[in-house]
Design an enzyme around this catalytic site. Structure first.
Site, PDB file in Angstrom:
ATOM      1  N   GLU A 192      -0.715  11.708   0.822  1.00  0.00           N
ATOM      2  CA  GLU A 192      -2.015  12.182   1.196  1.00  0.00           C
ATOM      3  C   GLU A 192      -2.895  11.243   1.907  1.00  0.00           C
ATOM      4  OE1 GLU A 192      -3.104  15.013   0.345  1.00  0.00           O
ATOM      5  OE2 GLU A 192      -1.540  16.043  -1.246  1.00  0.00           O
ATOM      6  N   GLY A 205      -3.729   7.462   0.163  1.00  0.00           N
ATOM      7  CA  GLY A 205      -4.163   6.186   0.863  1.00  0.00           C
ATOM      8  C   GLY A 205      -4.149   6.290   2.158  1.00  0.00           C
ATOM      9  N   SER A 206      -3.804   5.073   3.106  1.00  0.00           N
ATOM     10  CA  SER A 206      -4.006   5.075   4.497  1.00  0.00           C
ATOM     11  C   SER A 206      -2.683   5.642   5.143  1.00  0.00           C
ATOM     12  CB  SER A 206      -4.592   3.427   5.006  1.00  0.00           C
ATOM     13  OG  SER A 206      -3.406   2.995   4.424  1.00  0.00           O
ATOM     14  N   GLY A 248       1.136   4.683   4.297  1.00  0.00           N
ATOM     15  CA  GLY A 248       2.241   6.057   4.362  1.00  0.00           C
ATOM     16  C   GLY A 248       3.271   5.549   5.003  1.00  0.00           C
ATOM     17  N   GLU A 306     -10.112   7.368  11.944  1.00  0.00           N
ATOM     18  CA  GLU A 306     -10.579   7.884  10.810  1.00  0.00           C
ATOM     19  C   GLU A 306     -11.533   6.910  10.315  1.00  0.00           C
ATOM     20  OE1 GLU A 306      -8.481   6.683   7.082  1.00  0.00           O
ATOM     21  OE2 GLU A 306      -9.524   8.432   5.881  1.00  0.00           O
ATOM     22  N   CYS A 355     -11.903  10.812   1.655  1.00  0.00           N
ATOM     23  CA  CYS A 355     -10.828  11.300   2.858  1.00  0.00           C
ATOM     24  C   CYS A 355     -11.154  12.689   3.540  1.00  0.00           C
ATOM     25  CB  CYS A 355      -9.337  11.529   2.368  1.00  0.00           C
ATOM     26  SG  CYS A 355      -9.395  12.575   0.801  1.00  0.00           S
ATOM     27  N   LYS A 366       0.462   2.862 -10.097  1.00  0.00           N
ATOM     28  CA  LYS A 366      -0.105   1.488  -9.311  1.00  0.00           C
ATOM     29  C   LYS A 366      -1.511   1.947  -8.641  1.00  0.00           C
ATOM     30  CE  LYS A 366      -0.400  -1.310  -5.719  1.00  0.00           C
ATOM     31  NZ  LYS A 366      -1.986  -1.639  -5.779  1.00  0.00           N
TER      32      LYS A 366
HETATM   33  P1  NAD Z   1      -4.487   1.719   1.274  1.00  0.00           P
HETATM   34  O1  NAD Z   1      -3.464   2.529   2.155  1.00  0.00           O
HETATM   35  O2  NAD Z   1      -4.899   0.495   1.905  1.00  0.00           O
HETATM   36  O3  NAD Z   1      -4.026   1.352  -0.108  1.00  0.00           O
HETATM   37  C1  NAD Z   1      -3.605   2.511  -1.073  1.00  0.00           C
HETATM   38  C2  NAD Z   1      -2.465   1.823  -2.061  1.00  0.00           C
HETATM   39  O4  NAD Z   1      -1.332   1.408  -1.407  1.00  0.00           O
HETATM   40  C3  NAD Z   1      -3.011   0.568  -2.779  1.00  0.00           C
HETATM   41  O5  NAD Z   1      -2.823   0.650  -4.076  1.00  0.00           O
HETATM   42  C4  NAD Z   1      -2.465  -0.490  -2.313  1.00  0.00           C
HETATM   43  O6  NAD Z   1      -2.392  -1.860  -3.088  1.00  0.00           O
HETATM   44  C5  NAD Z   1      -1.135   0.101  -1.900  1.00  0.00           C
HETATM   45  N1  NAD Z   1      -0.307  -0.562  -0.954  1.00  0.00           N
HETATM   46  C6  NAD Z   1      -0.746  -1.237   0.080  1.00  0.00           C
HETATM   47  N2  NAD Z   1       0.350  -1.778   0.906  1.00  0.00           N
HETATM   48  C7  NAD Z   1       1.472  -1.118   0.305  1.00  0.00           C
HETATM   49  C8  NAD Z   1       2.956  -1.016   0.571  1.00  0.00           C
HETATM   50  N3  NAD Z   1       3.323  -1.761   1.964  1.00  0.00           N
HETATM   51  N4  NAD Z   1       3.688  -0.273   0.076  1.00  0.00           N
HETATM   52  C9  NAD Z   1       3.035   0.445  -1.050  1.00  0.00           C
HETATM   53  N5  NAD Z   1       1.936   0.270  -1.551  1.00  0.00           N
HETATM   54  C10 NAD Z   1       1.135  -0.495  -0.769  1.00  0.00           C
HETATM   55  O7  NAD Z   1      -5.677   2.701   1.188  1.00  0.00           O
HETATM   56  P2  NAD Z   1      -6.882   2.442   0.590  1.00  0.00           P
HETATM   57  O8  NAD Z   1      -7.937   1.538   1.396  1.00  0.00           O
HETATM   58  O9  NAD Z   1      -6.937   2.055  -0.954  1.00  0.00           O
HETATM   59  O10 NAD Z   1      -7.872   3.903   0.595  1.00  0.00           O
HETATM   60  C11 NAD Z   1      -8.298   4.510   1.791  1.00  0.00           C
HETATM   61  C12 NAD Z   1      -7.544   5.268   2.423  1.00  0.00           C
HETATM   62  O11 NAD Z   1      -7.104   6.353   1.439  1.00  0.00           O
HETATM   63  C13 NAD Z   1      -8.145   6.062   3.580  1.00  0.00           C
HETATM   64  O12 NAD Z   1      -7.117   6.149   4.697  1.00  0.00           O
HETATM   65  C14 NAD Z   1      -8.309   7.522   2.839  1.00  0.00           C
HETATM   66  O13 NAD Z   1      -8.418   8.526   3.827  1.00  0.00           O
HETATM   67  C15 NAD Z   1      -7.028   7.645   2.175  1.00  0.00           C
HETATM   68  N6  NAD Z   1      -7.425   8.768   1.106  1.00  0.00           N
HETATM   69  C16 NAD Z   1      -6.778   9.763   1.044  1.00  0.00           C
HETATM   70  C17 NAD Z   1      -6.950  10.838   0.297  1.00  0.00           C
HETATM   71  C18 NAD Z   1      -6.543  12.190   0.361  1.00  0.00           C
HETATM   72  O14 NAD Z   1      -6.462  12.996  -0.660  1.00  0.00           O
HETATM   73  N7  NAD Z   1      -5.904  12.692   1.461  1.00  0.00           N
HETATM   74  C19 NAD Z   1      -7.865  10.709  -0.621  1.00  0.00           C
HETATM   75  C20 NAD Z   1      -8.464   9.330  -0.878  1.00  0.00           C
HETATM   76  C21 NAD Z   1      -8.208   8.442   0.072  1.00  0.00           C
END
Ligand code: NAD
Length: 498
Positions: free
Chosen positions: A266, A243-244, A248, A400, A301, A191
């Protein structure tokens, strides 16, 4: 050389967007509802495509197909050598389209083309090759329990893995997850983020062309609805998420409330970049600090968003940082000379400006304020900023930041630097610049971070495990260790008559 490459990029731009459909059971498909989401390029705010707005019913279809492929042993039943061939062929196909994919990424989410090609796409290729090469080099264990009793301890795939991606580096983060999950023998439902799906769709299409059996790798596009449906699905065995922290948490809750699927996260970071007066090369430290901080517009990140400078060199080093930051070129990410492209979307840009205003109200002073800098065109551009004398407790130093704003803090002693570096809820990365080996090891042992670079270290590599401590999440991507989260151990104990 530069001109001819730039011409190639311009030609690439004229090509149609390769894939704008979800991929379920080897076929390109729309959402069952027929609904789509607009793909808006941050370069100029114009719509460049529409992708299926998948919802729970589409996720059900994808998971059911992935389960069928798993039960039929279409992938795990292949010999490791065959699976290796598919993965290597896949990597070659991605490599053959590297520039086109990089340009697609630049248009979709704004990553500067140099970074998109050299880091993002090349790292994705490297990861697919690395895990492909590993496929026929993994062995299980035998335990001899008695003269006539032997146990085989074998690594067993989990079944259906759901991989949920962020938008900031979809190809490489996707490859870090797909490589080990597939090498372990699972089916995967991917996804991608709604702001960066195009490159993932093409890369998965190339996997099918390389011989990935039907159903083993599915892609559902869409927003939080598709992600949430995958996380809550009772027939998904594992969610691997980048993601965020906020999402998470929701994924952990969904896993707990459904089938207790495994989860690895992550998440965000607030990495400290600790610069001592005795650093071996302060000019190099400044170059790397600025490049790492503002690459991909700070939307990384692990970006070293907190610069901790020893007080003796605070003013001179900060000056060097500001000088280099001011010299960065902001512009169309498809231009090879561009250092910073646009912010991923309009809402994110608005939020950054609002948070900078809040920081100002909290007393933060900007030595370089990107809000005042003229930026090109109608896209979602924002020039980089450097905030100085930042209070370690302020929101700018604690929350962050996924944007081009660097915070400069200062310290006197080694222990003060450690306390500042560890003084957030995150624990993803850190850097140390010093010639004092005793201090460097003392600090590295005490830093709560998954990835620590000393005197430049290295950029990201697939050979090393990557992930964080504390609220940066748990579980590791990359390296052979990543395979552990997509498999589990099974004992088969054999008693022979003699
Ligand atoms: P996000 O958490 O908003 O979205 C990530 C993904 O989750 C997207 O595909 C989104 O559609 C999906 N999503 C949204 N709501 C959901 C839910 N309720 N259940 C399941 N999936 C859902 O993050 P973003 O804005 O796409 O990315 C930025 C974040 O990612 C930042 O916090 C960044 O630090 C983090 N990040 C971490 C790493 C790492 O390796 N640690 C790497 C890159 C980005």
């Amino acid at each position: 050389m530069l001109e001819s490459k730039q011409r190639q990029i311009t030609d690439t731009e004229k090509l149609p967007i390769p894939t704008v459909q979800a991929i379920i059971d080897g076929k390109l498909t729309g959402a069952l509802s027929g609904k789509t989401l607009e793909v808006v390029s941050p370069i100029d705010g114009k719509m460049i495509a529409a992708i299926p707005d998948c919802e729970a019913a589409d996720v059900d279809r994808a998971v059911a197909g992935a389960r069928r492929a798993f039960e039929a042993r279409r992938w795990q039943g292949m010999s490791p050598k065959q699976r290796k061939r598919v993965l290597l062929d896949w990597a070659d196909r991605v490599a053959a389209e590297a520039l086109r994919l990089a340009a697609l990424e630049s248009r979709d989410m704004g990553m500067p083309i140099r970074l998109a090609e050299e880091l993002e796409i090349n790292f994705a290729i490297d990861s697919l090759r690395w895990y492909g090469e590993a496929a026929d080099k993994l062995y299980d264990e035998l335990a001899h329990l008695d003269d006539n009793v032997t146990a085989m301890i074998s690594r067993t795939p989990l079944g259906v893995v759901g991989a949920i991606l962020p938008w900031n580096a979809p190809a490489m983060i996707g490859a870090w997850k797909l490589g080990p999950a597939l090498v372990a023998g699972n089916s995967v439902v991917l996804k991608p983020a709604e702001d960066a799906s195009l490159v993932c769709l093409r890369i998965v299409e190339l996997a099918l062309e390389a011989g990935m059996p039907e159903g083993v790798l599915q892609v559902v596009t869409g927003d939080h609805k598709a992600g949430a449906a995958l996380a809550a699905h009772r027939d998904v065995d594992c969610i691997t998420f980048t993601g965020s922290g906020e999402v998470g948490r929701q994924i952990m809750t969904a896993a707990a409330n459904s089938n207790l699927k495994r989860v690895s996260l992550e998440l965000g970071g607030k990495s400290a970049n600790i610069v001592f007066a005795d650093a071996p090369d302060l000019a190099m430290a400044a170059d790397i600090s600025v490049g790492f901080m503002f690459g991909n517009q700070g939307q990384v990140c692990e970006a070293p968003t907190r610069l901790l400078v020893q007080r003796a060199i605070r003013d001179s080093f900060t000056e060097e940082i500001v000088k280099r930051t001011r010299a960065l070129t902001i512009g169309n990410p498809l231009d090879l000379r561009t250092d910073l492209g646009p912010i991923v979307n309009a809402a994110q840009r608005t939020q950054i400006v609002a948070r900078m205003e809040r920081a100002e109200k909290e007393g933060v002073r900007f030595a370089l304020d990107g809000r005042g800098t003229e930026v090109p065109g109608t896209g979602f551009y924002l020039a980089p900023s450097v905030a100085v004398d930042v209070d370690p407790k302020s929101s700018l130093a604690q929350e962050e930041i996924f944007w081009p704003v660097l915070s400069v803090l200062s310290f006197d002693s080694v222990d003060e630097a450690i306390a500042l570096a560890n003084g957030t809820r995150y624990g993803l990365g850190a850097s140390i610049w010093s010639n004092n080996l005793d201090n460097v090891f003392y600090i590295a042992k005490r830093l709560v971070a998954g990835n620590i670079n000393i005197n430049g270290g290295t950029g990201p590599v697939v050979e090393l495990p990557f992930g964080g401590f504390k609220e940066s999440g748990f579980g590791r991507d990359r390296s052979l260790h990543a395979i552990d989260k997509y498999s589990d151990l099974k004992n088969v104990i054999i008693r022979t008559a003699r």
